[in-house]
Design a protein around this motif. Structure first.
Motif, PDB file in Angstrom:
ATOM      1  N   LEU A  61       0.824  -1.206   0.000  1.00  0.00           N
ATOM      2  CA  LEU A  61       0.000   0.000   0.000  1.00  0.00           C
ATOM      3  C   LEU A  61       0.861   1.260   0.000  1.00  0.00           C
ATOM      4  O   LEU A  61       0.508   2.253  -0.638  1.00  0.00           O
ATOM      5  CB  LEU A  61      -0.932   0.002   1.210  1.00  0.00           C
ATOM      6  CG  LEU A  61      -2.164  -0.905   1.127  1.00  0.00           C
ATOM      7  CD1 LEU A  61      -2.960  -0.844   2.423  1.00  0.00           C
ATOM      8  CD2 LEU A  61      -3.053  -0.531  -0.055  1.00  0.00           C
ATOM      9  N   ALA A  62       1.993   1.222   0.713  1.00  0.00           N
ATOM     10  CA  ALA A  62       2.890   2.377   0.728  1.00  0.00           C
ATOM     11  C   ALA A  62       3.433   2.645  -0.680  1.00  0.00           C
ATOM     12  O   ALA A  62       3.532   3.798  -1.111  1.00  0.00           O
ATOM     13  CB  ALA A  62       4.034   2.141   1.707  1.00  0.00           C
ATOM     14  N   LYS A  63       3.758   1.578  -1.397  1.00  0.00           N
ATOM     15  CA  LYS A  63       4.260   1.745  -2.769  1.00  0.00           C
ATOM     16  C   LYS A  63       3.152   2.202  -3.708  1.00  0.00           C
ATOM     17  O   LYS A  63       3.369   3.056  -4.580  1.00  0.00           O
ATOM     18  CB  LYS A  63       4.870   0.432  -3.253  1.00  0.00           C
ATOM     19  CG  LYS A  63       6.168   0.061  -2.553  1.00  0.00           C
ATOM     20  CD  LYS A  63       6.762  -1.227  -3.112  1.00  0.00           C
ATOM     21  CE  LYS A  63       8.111  -1.533  -2.457  1.00  0.00           C
ATOM     22  NZ  LYS A  63       8.741  -2.756  -2.997  1.00  0.00           N
ATOM     23  N   LEU A  64       1.948   1.662  -3.534  1.00  0.00           N
ATOM     24  CA  LEU A  64       0.828   2.076  -4.374  1.00  0.00           C
ATOM     25  C   LEU A  64       0.410   3.508  -4.080  1.00  0.00           C
ATOM     26  O   LEU A  64      -0.029   4.234  -4.972  1.00  0.00           O
ATOM     27  CB  LEU A  64      -0.358   1.124  -4.180  1.00  0.00           C
ATOM     28  CG  LEU A  64      -0.176  -0.293  -4.731  1.00  0.00           C
ATOM     29  CD1 LEU A  64      -1.378  -1.163  -4.382  1.00  0.00           C
ATOM     30  CD2 LEU A  64       0.039  -0.275  -6.250  1.00  0.00           C
ATOM     31  N   ARG A  65       0.549   3.926  -2.822  1.00  0.00           N
ATOM     32  CA  ARG A  65       0.253   5.313  -2.464  1.00  0.00           C
ATOM     33  C   ARG A  65       1.187   6.254  -3.210  1.00  0.00           C
ATOM     34  O   ARG A  65       0.753   7.242  -3.812  1.00  0.00           O
ATOM     35  CB  ARG A  65       0.400   5.502  -0.947  1.00  0.00           C
ATOM     36  CG  ARG A  65       0.193   6.932  -0.461  1.00  0.00           C
ATOM     37  CD  ARG A  65       0.496   7.020   1.026  1.00  0.00           C
ATOM     38  NE  ARG A  65       0.521   8.388   1.508  1.00  0.00           N
ATOM     39  CZ  ARG A  65      -0.506   9.044   2.013  1.00  0.00           C
ATOM     40  NH1 ARG A  65      -1.664   8.437   2.117  1.00  0.00           N
ATOM     41  NH2 ARG A  65      -0.390  10.285   2.429  1.00  0.00           N
ATOM     42  N   ARG A  66       2.496   5.950  -3.186  1.00  0.00           N
ATOM     43  CA  ARG A  66       3.451   6.784  -3.904  1.00  0.00           C
ATOM     44  C   ARG A  66       3.159   6.761  -5.401  1.00  0.00           C
ATOM     45  O   ARG A  66       3.202   7.796  -6.076  1.00  0.00           O
ATOM     46  CB  ARG A  66       4.881   6.299  -3.632  1.00  0.00           C
ATOM     47  CG  ARG A  66       5.938   7.145  -4.313  1.00  0.00           C
ATOM     48  CD  ARG A  66       7.341   6.704  -3.931  1.00  0.00           C
ATOM     49  NE  ARG A  66       7.648   5.356  -4.402  1.00  0.00           N
ATOM     50  CZ  ARG A  66       8.832   4.767  -4.230  1.00  0.00           C
ATOM     51  NH1 ARG A  66       9.797   5.399  -3.582  1.00  0.00           N
ATOM     52  NH2 ARG A  66       9.047   3.549  -4.687  1.00  0.00           N
ATOM     53  N   ALA A  67       2.827   5.585  -5.908  1.00  0.00           N
ATOM     54  CA  ALA A  67       2.505   5.473  -7.333  1.00  0.00           C
ATOM     55  C   ALA A  67       1.281   6.304  -7.695  1.00  0.00           C
ATOM     56  O   ALA A  67       1.209   6.882  -8.791  1.00  0.00           O
ATOM     57  CB  ALA A  67       2.269   4.001  -7.687  1.00  0.00           C
ATOM     58  N   SER A  68       0.320   6.390  -6.773  1.00  0.00           N
ATOM     59  CA  SER A  68      -0.892   7.182  -7.023  1.00  0.00           C
ATOM     60  C   SER A  68      -0.550   8.641  -7.273  1.00  0.00           C
ATOM     61  O   SER A  68      -1.081   9.278  -8.193  1.00  0.00           O
ATOM     62  CB  SER A  68      -1.839   7.082  -5.828  1.00  0.00           C
ATOM     63  OG  SER A  68      -2.210   5.754  -5.573  1.00  0.00           O
ATOM     64  N   PHE A  69       0.339   9.185  -6.461  1.00  0.00           N
ATOM     65  CA  PHE A  69       0.746  10.578  -6.638  1.00  0.00           C
ATOM     66  C   PHE A  69       1.536  10.753  -7.934  1.00  0.00           C
ATOM     67  O   PHE A  69       1.417  11.777  -8.610  1.00  0.00           O
ATOM     68  CB  PHE A  69       1.561  11.044  -5.442  1.00  0.00           C
ATOM     69  CG  PHE A  69       0.756  11.220  -4.195  1.00  0.00           C
ATOM     70  CD1 PHE A  69      -0.239  12.185  -4.122  1.00  0.00           C
ATOM     71  CD2 PHE A  69       0.972  10.420  -3.080  1.00  0.00           C
ATOM     72  CE1 PHE A  69      -1.003  12.360  -2.973  1.00  0.00           C
ATOM     73  CE2 PHE A  69       0.218  10.590  -1.924  1.00  0.00           C
ATOM     74  CZ  PHE A  69      -0.768  11.549  -1.874  1.00  0.00           C
ATOM     75  N   ARG A  70       2.346   9.771  -8.275  1.00  0.00           N
ATOM     76  CA  ARG A  70       3.070   9.827  -9.553  1.00  0.00           C
ATOM     77  C   ARG A  70       2.070   9.901 -10.712  1.00  0.00           C
ATOM     78  O   ARG A  70       2.239  10.670 -11.656  1.00  0.00           O
ATOM     79  CB  ARG A  70       3.952   8.594  -9.712  1.00  0.00           C
ATOM     80  CG  ARG A  70       5.053   8.449  -8.672  1.00  0.00           C
ATOM     81  CD  ARG A  70       6.288   9.210  -9.081  1.00  0.00           C
ATOM     82  NE  ARG A  70       7.441   8.773  -8.343  1.00  0.00           N
ATOM     83  CZ  ARG A  70       7.926   9.350  -7.240  1.00  0.00           C
ATOM     84  NH1 ARG A  70       7.313  10.413  -6.742  1.00  0.00           N
ATOM     85  NH2 ARG A  70       9.002   8.881  -6.633  1.00  0.00           N
ATOM     86  N   LEU A  71       1.025   9.077 -10.639  1.00  0.00           N
ATOM     87  CA  LEU A  71       0.033   9.044 -11.706  1.00  0.00           C
ATOM     88  C   LEU A  71      -0.745  10.360 -11.796  1.00  0.00           C
ATOM     89  O   LEU A  71      -0.976  10.881 -12.886  1.00  0.00           O
ATOM     90  CB  LEU A  71      -0.956   7.898 -11.464  1.00  0.00           C
ATOM     91  CG  LEU A  71      -0.415   6.477 -11.655  1.00  0.00           C
ATOM     92  CD1 LEU A  71      -1.376   5.467 -11.053  1.00  0.00           C
ATOM     93  CD2 LEU A  71      -0.195   6.177 -13.133  1.00  0.00           C
TER      94      LEU A  71
END
Length: 288
Positions: A61-71
């Motif tokens: 989830l921590a990695k997906l959270r960061r990925a969300s902001f990247r997107l």
């Protein structure tokens, strides 16, 4: 028993912060149990008891959270974001992202459902041992700004931020690279109904007028005057803790009186630029 509980809470907090600081590293059970100062035979159960999910899921989830902001806020290719998040292909990334947030990465990039995103990432808040607050008094100059007014649930602030970012990119009147970014909350999200929460998202400008635009961005001024300033380190989700500390600990002993203008935030960096643990925010408290 209370002392033991507090010790475990601080142990889990150390682990969560370590994970945030090392998302690009291999994280083993042995490492994390050592960080927690907890036997590896019990560590996973202690973490699950406090966080309600496994360390493996927390890391994902921590990695997906960061990925969300990247997107949402950058233009990197989805495959590059997927690889940074530790997935071997965009297909694997898409499956994991959609499983967590309902939307595919492409759908999230085009129209993020921030409300659902917040619900998924609403993890328990572990009390943090308060840092010694360092406060300085400055003369803040009157500052011309462009701003978009957010009215509604705090969980939807990112929708308004996206509008403001789009306006910045389209007009170039308040470029992110060379302008400062502020947030002015006119109410406390913990004490008002979601529909009554208001926050202005602002960027500095040189002009004093803003052309009409589809984003609802208008011109304004942050008034000049004396301010007490304290720095908040880390997640924007916990910025309220530092705000309360400023009012509770510094203000009563300072001998200062408050001006008739809300406290406001100066965002030094952003979640899509640095890891969450490296975020820096200056909190300004207007005083007479």
């Amino acid at each position: 028993m209370k002392v033991l509980s507090e010790r475990h809470q601080q142990s889990i907090l150390r682990v969560c912060e370590y994970i945030q600081q090392h998302l690009d590293d291999e994280l083993t059970a042995e490492q994390l149990s050592d960080i927690a100062a907890c036997s590896r035979f019990h560590f996973h159960r202690v973490f699950m008891a406090f966080m309600g999910l496994s360390t493996t899921r927390y890391i994902q989830l921590a990695k997906l959270r960061r990925a969300s902001f990247r997107l949402a806020f950058e233009q990197h290719k989805i495959i590059d974001i997927a690889l940074e998040a530790g997935f071997s292909s965009s297909e694997a990334f898409t499956r994991a992202f959609k499983s967590s947030f309902v939307q595919t990465p492409s759908q999230f990039r085009n129209q993020p459902n921030w409300q659902h995103w917040h619900r998924v990432l609403q993890l328990p808040s572990i009390p943090r041992e308060e840092m010694i607050l360092k406060v300085k008094i400055v003369d803040f100059p009157a500052t011309h700004i462009a701003y978009v007014q957010h009215c509604g649930a705090p969980q939807q602030v990112l929708d308004s931020a996206a509008k403001f970012i789009a306006w910045r990119k389209q007009t170039g009147l308040s470029p992110i690279a060379s302008s400062e970014t502020f947030g002015i909350p006119y109410s406390d999200p913990n004490t008002v109904a979601p529909e009554d929460f208001r926050m202005d998202i602002c960027g500095t400008i040189k002009a004093s007028a803003i052309p009409d635009n589809e984003f609802g961005v208008i011109a304004g001024v942050i008034p000049g005057g004396r301010c007490a300033v304290a720095r908040h380190y880390g997640s924007h989700d916990t910025i309220g803790n530092t705000v309360y500390q400023l009012y509770r600990e510094w203000l009563p002993d300072s001998g200062e009186e408050l001006r008739d203008f809300p406290c406001f935030f100066h965002w030094i960096n952003f979640i899509h630029e640095v890891d969450e643990c490296e975020l820096l925010t200056d909190i300004y408290l207007p005083i007479k």
